[in-house]
Design a protein around this motif. Structure first.
Motif, PDB file in Angstrom:
ATOM      1  N   ARG A 175      27.184  -5.170   2.703  1.00 56.69           N
ATOM      2  CA  ARG A 175      26.815  -4.802   4.067  1.00 56.69           C
ATOM      3  C   ARG A 175      27.909  -5.073   5.079  1.00 56.69           C
ATOM      4  O   ARG A 175      27.897  -4.505   6.185  1.00 56.69           O
ATOM      5  N   HIS A 208      22.688   0.600   6.600  1.00 59.41           N
ATOM      6  CA  HIS A 208      21.279   1.028   6.720  1.00 59.41           C
ATOM      7  C   HIS A 208      20.878   1.142   8.185  1.00 59.41           C
ATOM      8  O   HIS A 208      19.849   0.618   8.606  1.00 59.41           O
ATOM      9  N   ASN A 214      11.091  -1.964  -1.751  1.00 60.28           N
ATOM     10  CA  ASN A 214      12.301  -1.669  -0.976  1.00 60.28           C
ATOM     11  C   ASN A 214      13.531  -2.043  -1.801  1.00 60.28           C
ATOM     12  O   ASN A 214      13.406  -2.418  -2.975  1.00 60.28           O
ATOM     13  N   GLY A 254      10.035  -7.955  -1.387  1.00 59.84           N
ATOM     14  CA  GLY A 254      10.607  -6.725  -1.928  1.00 59.84           C
ATOM     15  C   GLY A 254       9.718  -5.526  -1.697  1.00 59.84           C
ATOM     16  O   GLY A 254      10.013  -4.420  -2.129  1.00 59.84           O
ATOM     17  N   PHE A 255       8.593  -5.774  -0.964  1.00 60.17           N
ATOM     18  CA  PHE A 255       7.682  -4.660  -0.644  1.00 60.17           C
ATOM     19  C   PHE A 255       7.615  -4.473   0.869  1.00 60.17           C
ATOM     20  O   PHE A 255       7.656  -5.449   1.626  1.00 60.17           O
ATOM     21  N   HIS A 290       8.571  -2.012   4.512  1.00 64.89           N
ATOM     22  CA  HIS A 290       9.809  -1.737   5.260  1.00 64.89           C
ATOM     23  C   HIS A 290       9.443  -1.242   6.653  1.00 64.89           C
ATOM     24  O   HIS A 290       8.458  -0.530   6.830  1.00 64.89           O
ATOM     25  N   ARG A 291      10.256  -1.635   7.652  1.00 66.84           N
ATOM     26  CA  ARG A 291       9.992  -1.209   9.020  1.00 66.84           C
ATOM     27  C   ARG A 291      10.111   0.312   9.162  1.00 66.84           C
ATOM     28  O   ARG A 291       9.333   0.923   9.896  1.00 66.84           O
ATOM     29  N   ALA A 293      12.855 -12.211   5.349  1.00 67.72           N
ATOM     30  CA  ALA A 293      12.239 -10.940   5.762  1.00 67.72           C
ATOM     31  C   ALA A 293      13.276  -9.814   5.686  1.00 67.72           C
ATOM     32  O   ALA A 293      12.930  -8.635   5.763  1.00 67.72           O
ATOM     33  N   HIS A 294      14.524 -10.185   5.528  1.00 71.36           N
ATOM     34  CA  HIS A 294      15.634  -9.218   5.519  1.00 71.36           C
ATOM     35  C   HIS A 294      16.378  -9.338   4.179  1.00 71.36           C
ATOM     36  O   HIS A 294      15.751  -9.268   3.132  1.00 71.36           O
ATOM     37  N   LEU A 307       4.194  -9.975  -0.508  1.00 71.38           N
ATOM     38  CA  LEU A 307       4.819  -9.412  -1.706  1.00 71.38           C
ATOM     39  C   LEU A 307       6.282  -9.139  -1.367  1.00 71.38           C
ATOM     40  O   LEU A 307       6.600  -8.164  -0.692  1.00 71.38           O
ATOM     41  N   ARG A 341      16.689   3.768  -2.355  1.00 68.45           N
ATOM     42  CA  ARG A 341      17.575   2.834  -3.053  1.00 68.45           C
ATOM     43  C   ARG A 341      16.818   2.119  -4.172  1.00 68.45           C
ATOM     44  O   ARG A 341      17.358   1.843  -5.242  1.00 68.45           O
TER      45      ARG A 341
HETATM   46  C1  SDX Z   1      15.591  -5.267   4.075  1.00 65.68           C
HETATM   47  O1  SDX Z   1      15.625  -2.792   8.346  1.00 65.68           O
HETATM   48  C2  SDX Z   1      16.262  -2.522   7.261  1.00 65.68           C
HETATM   49  O2  SDX Z   1      16.767  -1.425   7.089  1.00 65.68           O
HETATM   50  C3  SDX Z   1      16.324  -3.672   6.265  1.00 65.68           C
HETATM   51  C4  SDX Z   1      16.951  -3.346   4.911  1.00 65.68           C
HETATM   52  C5  SDX Z   1      18.444  -3.020   5.024  1.00 65.68           C
HETATM   53  O3  SDX Z   1      18.969  -2.343   4.141  1.00 65.68           O
HETATM   54  O4  SDX Z   1      19.089  -3.553   5.972  1.00 65.68           O
HETATM   55  O5  SDX Z   1      16.286  -2.244   4.308  1.00 65.68           O
HETATM   56  C6  SDX Z   1      16.877  -4.543   3.970  1.00 65.68           C
HETATM   57  O6  SDX Z   1      15.507  -6.187   4.835  1.00 65.68           O
HETATM   58  C7  SDX Z   1      14.413  -4.780   3.289  1.00 65.68           C
HETATM   59  C8  SDX Z   1      13.118  -5.617   3.577  1.00 65.68           C
HETATM   60  C9  SDX Z   1      13.203  -6.896   2.741  1.00 65.68           C
HETATM   61  N1  SDX Z   1      12.073  -7.798   3.116  1.00 65.68           N
HETATM   62  C10 SDX Z   1      11.038  -7.999   2.286  1.00 65.68           C
HETATM   63  O7  SDX Z   1      10.898  -7.410   1.200  1.00 65.68           O
HETATM   64  C11 SDX Z   1      10.050  -9.051   2.777  1.00 65.68           C
HETATM   65  C12 SDX Z   1       8.608  -8.558   2.597  1.00 65.68           C
HETATM   66  N2  SDX Z   1       8.372  -7.456   3.543  1.00 65.68           N
HETATM   67  C13 SDX Z   1       7.744  -7.766   4.796  1.00 65.68           C
HETATM   68  O8  SDX Z   1       8.063  -9.005   5.340  1.00 65.68           O
HETATM   69  C14 SDX Z   1       7.774  -6.575   5.761  1.00 65.68           C
HETATM   70  O9  SDX Z   1       7.372  -5.476   5.039  1.00 65.68           O
HETATM   71  C15 SDX Z   1       9.052  -6.234   6.488  1.00 65.68           C
HETATM   72  C16 SDX Z   1       9.619  -7.409   7.207  1.00 65.68           C
HETATM   73  C17 SDX Z   1      10.076  -5.697   5.538  1.00 65.68           C
HETATM   74  C18 SDX Z   1       8.721  -5.149   7.498  1.00 65.68           C
HETATM   75  O10 SDX Z   1       7.899  -5.735   8.431  1.00 65.68           O
HETATM   76  P1  SDX Z   1       7.324  -4.900   9.681  1.00 65.68           P
HETATM   77  O11 SDX Z   1       7.962  -3.577   9.790  1.00 65.68           O
HETATM   78  O12 SDX Z   1       7.357  -5.783  10.880  1.00 65.68           O
HETATM   79  O13 SDX Z   1       5.878  -4.590   9.253  1.00 65.68           O
HETATM   80  P2  SDX Z   1       4.647  -5.526   9.516  1.00 65.68           P
HETATM   81  O14 SDX Z   1       4.995  -6.935   9.185  1.00 65.68           O
HETATM   82  O15 SDX Z   1       4.113  -5.245  10.867  1.00 65.68           O
HETATM   83  O16 SDX Z   1       3.652  -5.008   8.385  1.00 65.68           O
HETATM   84  C19 SDX Z   1       2.724  -3.987   8.663  1.00 65.68           C
HETATM   85  C20 SDX Z   1       1.472  -4.442   7.918  1.00 65.68           C
HETATM   86  C21 SDX Z   1       1.021  -5.852   8.307  1.00 65.68           C
HETATM   87  O17 SDX Z   1      -0.390  -5.917   8.138  1.00 65.68           O
HETATM   88  P3  SDX Z   1      -1.309  -5.756   9.494  1.00 65.68           P
HETATM   89  O18 SDX Z   1      -0.866  -6.849  10.450  1.00 65.68           O
HETATM   90  O19 SDX Z   1      -1.045  -4.360  10.013  1.00 65.68           O
HETATM   91  O20 SDX Z   1      -2.723  -5.951   8.988  1.00 65.68           O
HETATM   92  O21 SDX Z   1       1.740  -4.500   6.505  1.00 65.68           O
HETATM   93  C22 SDX Z   1       1.583  -5.846   6.048  1.00 65.68           C
HETATM   94  C23 SDX Z   1       1.642  -6.757   7.254  1.00 65.68           C
HETATM   95  O22 SDX Z   1       0.889  -7.924   7.032  1.00 65.68           O
HETATM   96  N3  SDX Z   1       2.727  -6.094   5.152  1.00 65.68           N
HETATM   97  C24 SDX Z   1       2.642  -6.726   3.987  1.00 65.68           C
HETATM   98  C25 SDX Z   1       3.956  -6.722   3.479  1.00 65.68           C
HETATM   99  N4  SDX Z   1       4.772  -6.112   4.340  1.00 65.68           N
HETATM  100  C26 SDX Z   1       3.997  -5.733   5.379  1.00 65.68           C
HETATM  101  N5  SDX Z   1       1.621  -7.283   3.321  1.00 65.68           N
HETATM  102  C27 SDX Z   1       1.898  -7.851   2.132  1.00 65.68           C
HETATM  103  N6  SDX Z   1       3.123  -7.886   1.560  1.00 65.68           N
HETATM  104  C28 SDX Z   1       4.175  -7.333   2.218  1.00 65.68           C
HETATM  105  N7  SDX Z   1       5.381  -7.361   1.678  1.00 65.68           N
END
Ligand code: SDX
Length: 430
Positions: free
Chosen positions: A390, A232, A363, A305-306, A308-309, A266-267, A303, A317
């Motif tokens: 991976r 990825h 995601n 699983g919700f 993505h950067r 977070a990953h 949340l 996927r």
């Molecule tokens: C993977 O990078 C990759 O490619 C990773 C991956 C791979 O194949 O290698 O795709 C695999 O790691 C998928 C992600 C799995 N993680 C989760 O599902 C954990 C929940 N998701 C979040 O922690 C978050 O969405 C991330 C870590 C995935 C992304 O974080 P970012 O890009 O740093 O985004 P952010 O935290 O700055 O969020 C932007 C906004 C924020 O609000 P504000 O500060 O702008 O007000 O969205 C909010 C966040 O608070 N937000 C969420 C949220 N994810 C982001 N709010 C509630 N629930 C969530 N899941």
């Protein structure tokens, strides 16, 4: 490269500099900022590298706005439908789909390296039975460096590819051994007459005391999940592998670092966290409460699983895995209430202004656990599944980095600590 340049000017000093624009074959244009410090006296600041390309790569392309994912140019949807994990591993490692003879030779190479040194089983037996398997994986994979270190020459392409094939081959063997140690079961050696995922399931669940027939449905579902998780681009764990690799470290140490990075919730640790979250929510009636909690800045609940950067659209996927959930549950004759709960959670979230405005979609981790659970894989092993797949991406990206002139990765910082001050003798401090 492109011949376009962007003018950056500093109004305060009147100085200006032209920065070259770097364009790949796809994706956003990037500014080559190497000349900024000497040309204008500035460094750049980008915590989390949200706007920074760390390398050039030919392996995986993601268009986050359109929900596009391609391995070496092939859309993930076509690979998911028509390829196998071993073929995708060859593609990611070598850049092209194999001919039949090359695929068979690669499959034989991987089979040849599925065994591990017998002392590794002794190492594994030293862990407490309830050690988290990701902690065990990081330790055991890192210890492979001790078994293959003295003869390893990172400058030898053949030795690099051998190390890559060894890791792809040994990860399932080590993963199954960690699980069997946890269960108190005797170790099961790899059966090389089986295909990749069949071999893994046999090592995980067979018992010496009785015949074990691998479920074709389970083997096929796992093969699909491994394809989807294989690479990825520059995610946190792959970037970790590249950073460790940039120091010339042993490849097994690089992958062990990647495993540690992947473990975070977070990953890759999110797939395990999703099941814990669904279990905590428990019932569809409680979904609105948890959606509100996810939106509350004062509540650490996210949340899982919700979001993505990169994807600000559906993770392709997740779309494929959600469809596979139905097929696998149906073929296994299972009905998992968590699937209904996950679907309702997704429906409500995607109708909510907060998730719509912040472009938060399911995601890869949101649905994968439903299938792992249906295959009898325990929640604590979900991220280990992610790591097995991976490993192909990690070693492919590590090989690519080894093949291109690379400087050691060494980011700068914005220092915000105390300015210079004099040491004070102990008796003079209050
Ligand atoms: C993977 O990078 C990759 O490619 C990773 C991956 C791979 O194949 O290698 O795709 C695999 O790691 C998928 C992600 C799995 N993680 C989760 O599902 C954990 C929940 N998701 C979040 O922690 C978050 O969405 C991330 C870590 C995935 C992304 O974080 P970012 O890009 O740093 O985004 P952010 O935290 O700055 O969020 C932007 C906004 C924020 O609000 P504000 O500060 O702008 O007000 O969205 C909010 C966040 O608070 N937000 C969420 C949220 N994810 C982001 N709010 C509630 N629930 C969530 N899941």
């Amino acid at each position: 490269m492109s011949n376009k340049k962007v003018l950056i000017s500093d109004k305060a000093s009147g100085q200006q500099i032209e920065l070259p624009v770097v364009r790949g074959t796809e994706g956003e244009p990037t500014l080559d900022i190497k000349g900024l410090p000497s040309g204008l006296g500035y460094f750049t600041y980008d915590p989390g590298f949200a706007a920074t390309a760390a390398c050039t790569s030919q392996i995986t392309f993601i268009d986050g706005g359109k929900g596009i994912l391609r391995y070496r140019g092939y859309p993930i949807e076509q690979l998911a439908e028509r390829s196998t994990f071993v073929e995708v591993a060859y593609l990611l490692l070598n850049g092209e789909l194999p001919t039949e003879s090359k695929l068979n030779a690669f499959r034989d190479n991987v089979k040849y390296h599925t065994m591990v040194h017998e002392q590794l089983y002794t190492f594994i037996s030293g862990f407490h039975y309830d050690a988290h398997p990701m902690a065990m994986m990081a330790g055991v994979v890192g210890s492979l460096a001790a078994f293959y270190h003295e003869r390893f020459n990172v400058n030898d392409p053949e030795q690099r590819m051998l190390a890559a094939e060894r890791m792809i081959a040994k990860m399932p063997t080590i993963a199954a051994a960690c699980y069997r140690h946890h269960m108190g079961w005797p170790m099961v050696y790899p059966q090389n007459n089986l295909r990749f995922t069949e071999r893994f399931l046999h090592m995980m669940f067979s018992m010496p005391s009785e015949e074990y027939e691998v479920s074709e449905v389970a083997a096929r579902a796992l093969d699909l999940l491994f394809i989807l998780h294989a690479d990825h681009e520059q995610n946190a764990s792959t970037s970790t592998v590249r950073l460790v690799g940039s120091t010339g470290a042993n490849p097994y140490a690089c992958v062990a670092a990647g495993i540690s990075a992947l473990w975070g919730p977070a990953h890759g640790g999110a797939n395990e966290a999703v099941l814990a979250m669904l279990a905590e929510i428990g019932d569809v009636s409680k979904v609105p409460e948890y959606i509100e909690r996810a939106k509350d800045k004062n509540d650490p609940f996210r949340l899982m699983g919700f979001g993505h950067r990169v994807y600000k659209h559906y993770d392709p996927r997740a779309t494929i895995i959600r469809a596979a959930c139905y097929e696998v549950l149906d073929e296994l004759g299972q009905d998992d209430p968590m699937m209904d709960l996950a679907m309702e959670l997704e429906r409500i979230a995607l109708e909510d202004e907060y998730f719509i405005e912040k472009k938060l979609y399911p995601n890869v981790d949101f649905y994968s656990g439903i299938i792992y659970k249906a295959l009898g894989i325990p929640v604590s092993m979900f991220t280990v599944m992610f790591a097995i797949a991976r490993t192909v991406g990690w070693v492919s990206q590590w090989l690519e980095q080894c093949e291109t002139p690379t400087k050691i990765g060494r980011p700068r910082q914005v220092y915000a600590g105390p300015t210079e001050r004099r040491y004070r003798a102990l008796h003079r401090r209050q």
